[in-house]
Structures are given as C-alpha cells and as structure tokens.
Design a protein around this motif. Sequence first.
Motif, PDB file in Angstrom:
ATOM      1  N   ALA A  72       0.706  -1.680  -0.093  1.00 24.71           N
ATOM      2  CA  ALA A  72      -0.052   0.051   0.170  1.00 24.71           C
ATOM      3  C   ALA A  72       0.837   0.935  -0.598  1.00 24.71           C
ATOM      4  N   LEU A  73       1.768   1.238  -0.154  1.00 23.16           N
ATOM      5  CA  LEU A  73       2.996   2.311  -0.607  1.00 23.16           C
ATOM      6  C   LEU A  73       2.091   3.295  -1.674  1.00 23.16           C
ATOM      7  N   SER A  74       2.728   5.058  -0.680  1.00 22.64           N
ATOM      8  CA  SER A  74       1.721   5.759  -1.618  1.00 22.64           C
ATOM      9  C   SER A  74       2.535   7.248  -1.555  1.00 22.64           C
ATOM     10  N   PHE A  75       2.913   7.959  -1.841  1.00 18.93           N
ATOM     11  CA  PHE A  75       3.739   9.164  -1.817  1.00 18.93           C
ATOM     12  C   PHE A  75       2.512  10.207  -1.821  1.00 18.93           C
ATOM     13  N   GLY A  76       1.495  10.106  -3.206  1.00 20.39           N
ATOM     14  CA  GLY A  76       1.164  11.557  -3.453  1.00 20.39           C
ATOM     15  C   GLY A  76       1.609  12.381  -4.390  1.00 20.39           C
ATOM     16  N   TYR A  77       1.754  13.300  -4.672  1.00 18.73           N
ATOM     17  CA  TYR A  77       2.157  14.040  -6.128  1.00 18.73           C
ATOM     18  C   TYR A  77       3.282  14.904  -5.326  1.00 18.73           C
ATOM     19  N   ILE A 153      17.975  -4.756  -4.163  1.00 20.91           N
ATOM     20  CA  ILE A 153      17.214  -3.657  -5.002  1.00 20.91           C
ATOM     21  C   ILE A 153      16.952  -2.296  -4.318  1.00 20.91           C
ATOM     22  N   TYR A 154      17.687  -1.590  -5.282  1.00 26.95           N
ATOM     23  CA  TYR A 154      17.167   0.483  -5.157  1.00 26.95           C
ATOM     24  C   TYR A 154      16.342   0.361  -6.779  1.00 26.95           C
ATOM     25  N   LEU A 155      15.258   0.888  -6.139  1.00 27.05           N
ATOM     26  CA  LEU A 155      14.353   1.696  -7.236  1.00 27.05           C
ATOM     27  C   LEU A 155      14.713   3.150  -7.121  1.00 27.05           C
ATOM     28  N   ARG A 156      15.087   3.959  -8.021  1.00 25.73           N
ATOM     29  CA  ARG A 156      14.350   5.627  -8.484  1.00 25.73           C
ATOM     30  C   ARG A 156      13.340   5.481  -9.202  1.00 25.73           C
ATOM     31  N   ILE A 157      12.097   5.869  -8.244  1.00 29.95           N
ATOM     32  CA  ILE A 157      10.994   6.695  -9.063  1.00 29.95           C
ATOM     33  C   ILE A 157      10.678   8.295  -9.241  1.00 29.95           C
ATOM     34  N   LYS A 158      10.094   8.662 -10.072  1.00 30.62           N
ATOM     35  CA  LYS A 158       9.614   9.555 -10.496  1.00 30.62           C
ATOM     36  C   LYS A 158       8.669  10.002 -11.198  1.00 30.62           C
ATOM     37  N   SER A 159       7.565  10.705 -10.609  1.00 32.32           N
ATOM     38  CA  SER A 159       6.465  10.912 -12.181  1.00 32.32           C
ATOM     39  C   SER A 159       6.143  12.299 -11.557  1.00 32.32           C
ATOM     40  N   SER A 160       5.323  13.058 -12.647  1.00 28.16           N
ATOM     41  CA  SER A 160       4.381  14.239 -12.759  1.00 28.16           C
ATOM     42  C   SER A 160       3.173  13.666 -12.065  1.00 28.16           C
ATOM     43  N   GLY A 161       2.721  12.528 -12.224  1.00 30.22           N
ATOM     44  CA  GLY A 161       1.727  11.914 -11.001  1.00 30.22           C
ATOM     45  C   GLY A 161       1.456  12.140  -9.662  1.00 30.22           C
ATOM     46  N   THR A 162       0.395  10.787  -9.534  1.00 24.56           N
ATOM     47  CA  THR A 162       0.766  10.308  -8.321  1.00 24.56           C
ATOM     48  C   THR A 162       1.642   9.500  -8.157  1.00 24.56           C
TER      49      THR A 162
END
Length: 871
Positions: A72-77, A153-162
């Motif tokens: 349920a991992l979520s960081f918003g905008y 494991i390394y994950l880089r995540i970037k998004s203009s949405g949520t």
Amino acid sequence: MTFANVRVAILAGILFAVLFFVWSLNEHRINKSNIDYAIDYQVYISDDDLSLNDIIALPVNDWHSPTQSSDALSFGYSRSSYWIKLPLFGRIKPGQFLVINYPLLDEIDFYQVAANQVVRHEKTGDARPFDNRRVKVSNFAFALADDVDESNIYLRIKSSGTLKVPLYFEQYEDLIEDEAAETLYTGAFSGYMGLMILMSLIIVAINSDKNYLLYGIYILANLGLTLNLHGLLFRWIWPSAPEWNQVSTNLFSYTLIYFQLVFVCSYIKLENGYVKIASDVLKMAAMVGLMISLIPQWYMPLSKISGVFILFANFFCFYLAVGYWFNNKSQLKGEMYFALAWLVMALGVSVVVLGVYGVLPSTPLVNNANMIASVLEIFFLSTAMICRFESERQARILATLKSHKEAEQRVHVEKHMLFQATHDPVSHLPKKDVLLTNWPKLSADIPADYCTSAVLIHFEGYYAQVLSFGQQVAESMVHELHDRIRRLLGNKSQYLKLDYQWSQDRAVVLDSLDLCLILITPNDYDISDELNWLHTSLSGPFKYESLFLDIDLTIGVSKLHDLEKVDRVIRRAQVASKEASQRRLKVLHYHNKLGQDPELTGIIMSKLKMALDDDSLELAFQPQINTHTGELFGVEALVRWHDEELGWIPPDLFVPIAEQCRLITALTAFVVRESCAFYQRNYKNTGQELPISINLSARNLSDEFLIQEVSRIIEEYQVPPRLVTFEVTETAIIGDIEKSRNALEDLLDLGVKMALDDFGTGYSSLVYLKELPFTELKIDKGFLVKDDKAQHNASLVEAAVLLGKTLNMEVIAEGVESLEMAKQLAGYGCQLCQGFYFAKPMSETDFRLWYKGYDNKRNIIGTKHEITYET
C-alpha cells in the motif's frame, strides 16, 4: 418496467457479475500464499539527480523506514525522486519477479546490487517507450537474479502524477496468469461499456433524441479515461509514444467532465436559475481545462485539479438528479436510478481521490474503485435511460391512440358540420355548393346526345304570405315545398341525383326561396309538358288550420351549352325566373334579351378591379383628320380590355359596370395617365404636338377629386392643357345643370377644352349648348347620311354644323365610313372627321406605323384606297 427493460437490465447485471468475478479472482491472486510482500524497505527522497554509487554511499541515517506496508505504499504528488532500498536475504526462488502494481509512473530505474556489483539493471516507466519493457505487462515487473546469496534492490521512482508504489514478489507463471486475468477484467469492462454505447446509438437512430447521443459520448470518455489510467491505451495504441500518456489523461478527464455536465443538464431539461448558471460555469471551466491539457508543462497542476473536479462534478450531478427525481417521480419512471448512478460514481471517485492523496491505502479495491463505480453507474444510467425511453414510448403510443380517437371524432364532427354547412337546416336538401362540387362527375355521366337544362323554381308568394299570415306560416310553406319536391322527384330519372354522397336528392337549395333541378332529356324532346306538370304538382294548395293557401311559383329554365360552367347556367335560369315573375308567367325559358346576367356582372366587376390593379387595360387611338388640309388634327383615346377567359370586352359593357361599383374614378385616372404618357412618348419621337381627346362619365363630373387628379397627371407628363379635350355626353349631365356647369368650368380653368359628345342623340342638346361652356361639338355617327335614300337627314346635319360654327365651336363628325360622306360633310362646312374610312382605333405601335405613312402630300398610304385631299 416492461419485459424489454428487464432483458436489458438482466444483461447489464450479467456483465457486472462477470466483471466482479474477474476482479475477485485478481484480488485472490494477490493474496495467495506464494506472493511475498517486501519487508524492511527504506526510502530516501532526493531533489538532485544522484547516481547509484551516490545512493549506495549514503549514510544509514539518511534512509528512513515508512510505516506503510509495501503493498500500500503511496507518496502522493511530488516532483522529487524517491529511492527505495529493499534488502533480499538469502537466495531467492528461481523465476521470481519484483512487481510494482501501479501502471502510471513516469520513470523507474531498477538495480539489483550484490557485493557492490550491479547484477540486474532496467529503466522503464510511462515516460519511456512500452516496447523497451522486458516483460510486456500493464504493471511493472522486474526479473531478479537467483544466483546470488544476498543482494539489495534499489528503485528510483519519479512521476509528475501521484506516486503509488505497491510492491510484492511473484513467480513468472503467476505473473502471466495475473495479466491474463487483468486482460479479461478490462475486456469485460470494455465490452460492457461498448454495449451501452451501441445501445445509445441505436436509440438515437430510432427517435433522434440527443440525450442518448450525449450519453454515448459520456460513456466513451469514461471508457477512455479508465483504460488510460490502467495503462492499456499506452500498451495497445501508442506504445512508442509515451509523451501521449500525460496529455491523454487530462484530455479524457476534462472531456468526461464537460460531457457529463452537458448530458445531465440536457437530460433534466435545466433551462434557467442559479443552478443553470453554476452548470455553465463548470462547463466553461472544463472546456478551459481541456484546452490547457494540451500543454505538457501544465500536466501536474491539471492532474491534481482533475480528480477533485471530477469528484465535485459527480456530487453536483447527484444534487441535480435528486432534485429532478423529487420533482418528477410521480410523472416519470427510472429517475431514482438516474440519481443513484451519480451517487455511486461520486463514491467511487471519492475512493480514488482519497487513494491518490494517500488517505486510503493502495489496494486493488482502491485502485479499481473507478472501474467498479463506472460499471455500476452505467448500469443504473442505462436502466434510467431505458425506463425513460419506454415511458416516452408508451406516452407516444397513448398520444397516438388519443390523437387517432380525436381524429375520428373530428372527422365525425367535420362531416356533421359539413353536412350542416351544405344542406338546408330544416329540410336537409343540399345547397348549391354540393351541386358545384359534384358537377364534374355528374356532367361526365350525361349522355352526349342529351340536352341539359337548369330548372329554377322560385317561391313567388313568400313575402305576400309573410304579410298576410306571418313568418311562421310562410316558413312552413317553404318546408312543404321542399318536402313536395323530394317526394315528387324521388324516382324521376330524368332529373339528376345532385347529392349522391349524402341523401340522393335531386334538388338543391339556392336560398330559402329558390330551388334548382338539373333536367336531362333527348335533344329533340320538348320539355314544356314536363315543366307545366312540375309547376302544377308543386303549386297545389297548402293547408293551414282551416284555410287552403296557394303556393305561388315561377319556373325559369336555361339550357347548358358545351363546356359551360353550371353556375352560369343557374344564373341565367334565375334571370328567367325573375322575368317570369315580372311578366306573370308560370314558366319562362332564358334568352339573351331577358336582361344582363347578374353573374356576368359580378365576374366583370371582379376582373375589372384586377385589370386596373395589374395595368392590363389598353388604349386605342383613332385619328381625327382635317379634310381641308389633310393634316392630322388629333386623336381620341379609347379604352380597350382583353381578358384571357372572356376575350375582348366592349366598353359599353364594362364602363357602366365600372360606374356602378365606383371603379370609374380609377378607370378614368388610368385613361388620362396613359393618354398623357402616349402624348409624351409621341412628342419625343416626332417633335409634333398632338391633341388628345378623352371621354368622361357622369360619375367623373360629381367626383370632387377629379380636378386635382387631372391637374396632377397633366403636370407630371408635361402636356400643354390646350391640347387636352374632355368629351362628355348629354346623358352624363342630365339633371343638375348648375352642378355640371361648375364641374366643366373648373376643368376649363385648367386650360383644357370641353366637347359635347354624341350630339343629336338626346332631347336637350340645344339647352346644354346654351347653358354649358363647351368648346367642341361632336356629331354622332347615327346622325350622319350613309346612303342616298336618307337625304332628308342632310339638312339636319348641315344645321348642326352651322349651329356649332355660330357658337364658335370646333365641329367634328364621328363615324365617317366613306369618301362620299367626307365630301358631303366638307360641303356642309365640317372639315374635321373621324371614322373607319380614315383609320380604325389602333394600338400605339400601330399608330406609329400609320403615322409614318402620312406623307408630305397629305396622303394616307397603305390603305385600300389612296385618297388625296384637294387644297
């Protein structure tokens, strides 16, 4: 709800059950025991572009451990880059993948590091082509190296949405099964929505209701947004164009909002008020967002607004639908479903928005709330639309049945009213209109070798009975006459059945006192006995109390000629009946000398008015010649009228009618105007001043506007008044000589001349010459000497010429038809002549040709005889 509605509702329910089953299957797979949730993960937020080595070298204290579970991992905008560090202890299972169960992430960099060495590396995301993904699934799946004991494991995540990053581990076989289930799930959803779109288009084709078209567009926008949010459009339509992902999301969102508002406002017929203003503002805002969504830099703020906007629009539509339901629930069916649809959609969007902002965990239920709510919404909307369609269809059927019943009643009433209008109210005999309407068919059935006659029966003694016994007795006699003629002619086949549509009667009522029959007999048959029998049978005594009263009748008869209108024949029979009454005859046949046909008078009156309005009358000009010099003295303007139906109508017929119906003023104005126009054109062509004579009637002399009108026309066409002569007959001035003198003197004051026309035909011409200011004298053609046997009239003509000369008048002789007559008049001193010998009245065009033949030797060229006048 009808059976058709039940079938559609059952079909929609089945599709919804299939969709719910697929979603349940997908949820079950995520919770299977062979899926391991990531534990002990840590997060680092970076505003700078750090390399993997920089991330590995970060101190342990820079990493923090969120309280959320990995699924349920979520960081918003956020515009920052989020690094997630996930330790793997021990050797992993062969064929295992790390799965990010959310399809809308712009950039994902995946690294598996063992002993400070990168053993697996992959770059993917919605901002990168779909074709670059190693595993072609809607979510993100990364294969793990299973030949190392421990790794990170390394994950880089970037998004203009949520930023929603639900993580778990899954075997490859289960991953493929999950994708198949997801495909089935979305396929069922797409088929369901497509079926609803097809249904709306079919209804549009049936009844052209724009609501169903708007409904179909709304479903299409909803389907596009849902598929786009699940990454399916990226996968299916533009896998090599990731830049469309951001643009399309906002495009679908604001298109959905706009058509949702338009559809709801149209459906509930929202026309005015503050709510209408609010809806217009929302639609305008949606249109602005739709246009701005084409700008990539505005994706993030528009994306943040769009979720809240969709939520607000759904609650607003729910408010409108509830109000409409309460206002119309007693009249319409299915409006409750309409309100329930927007409630369900508002709740579904609320769950999605709360999940986007991190209030609710990122679970399959939260992530798919929009799709589930859409299915329920469309189900309820379709039910509402079908209920309304069925309700309106039933209303149209009832309206059609009611209209058909009313039409039948109206036809019955119209037939009754038509019968009343076309039949006598007491005896029910048909009126004249029935005969005129039926005549084409009746006349077609008359044998060619038979003679047809109109027989008109007139109740002559009606008014005498009114004066003697009263109105009621006279009316009873009329009714008795009607009943007698119906009984008498019931089986008489020589009389036509004039009312074959209603009562089969052989007589029609023209008015309360006149009846008309149509008698057909062989051409050589004498109908006198038949008419006498008819008169005797109908005029028998009528019993009133103890008295026997005679019914006094006259019968007029007129024969019908080929192709003649029957109403004209009836008019002639009426003339004959009137003449029979005056001459105390029982029966009288019409002939031309009985009097003027009243119908013809009415026809000429009507046609003359139209002819004056259309300027379809004509003028003819007859030259007046000076026999002493051979010069053209002047012309007389004579009105002519040719009607397409009646042909040439002589002036002595239509001029008296014009005087009776007060058209003489317009007729005289036409003649004066056209005569002056002729003078003007002739003067321009020849340069010669040509005197013109114009006739006036008795009505003209009593017209107070005559002087003003004549003066205006003469001045308009610039005609010298001395060249205009007005001719009046003595019949026009019989009576008030003083009034006639004043009228003539007023005309003379204009500078025109006055002529006494037809001199010698009346009894008071000498009185008029003495009392009235005439300047010309015209001797009537009937007064002239036309052969050698009438020499006794010569002295009278000579006396008339001498009288005119003595009174200083110009004397003109009319009707000169021979050279001998012209010479004789010249011998009497009358040198001005007018008649067929010189020229007949002719049109302006013919007059110009005639005038050109008038040469310098004063000869008339081109006639039967060439005459040279001696000077």
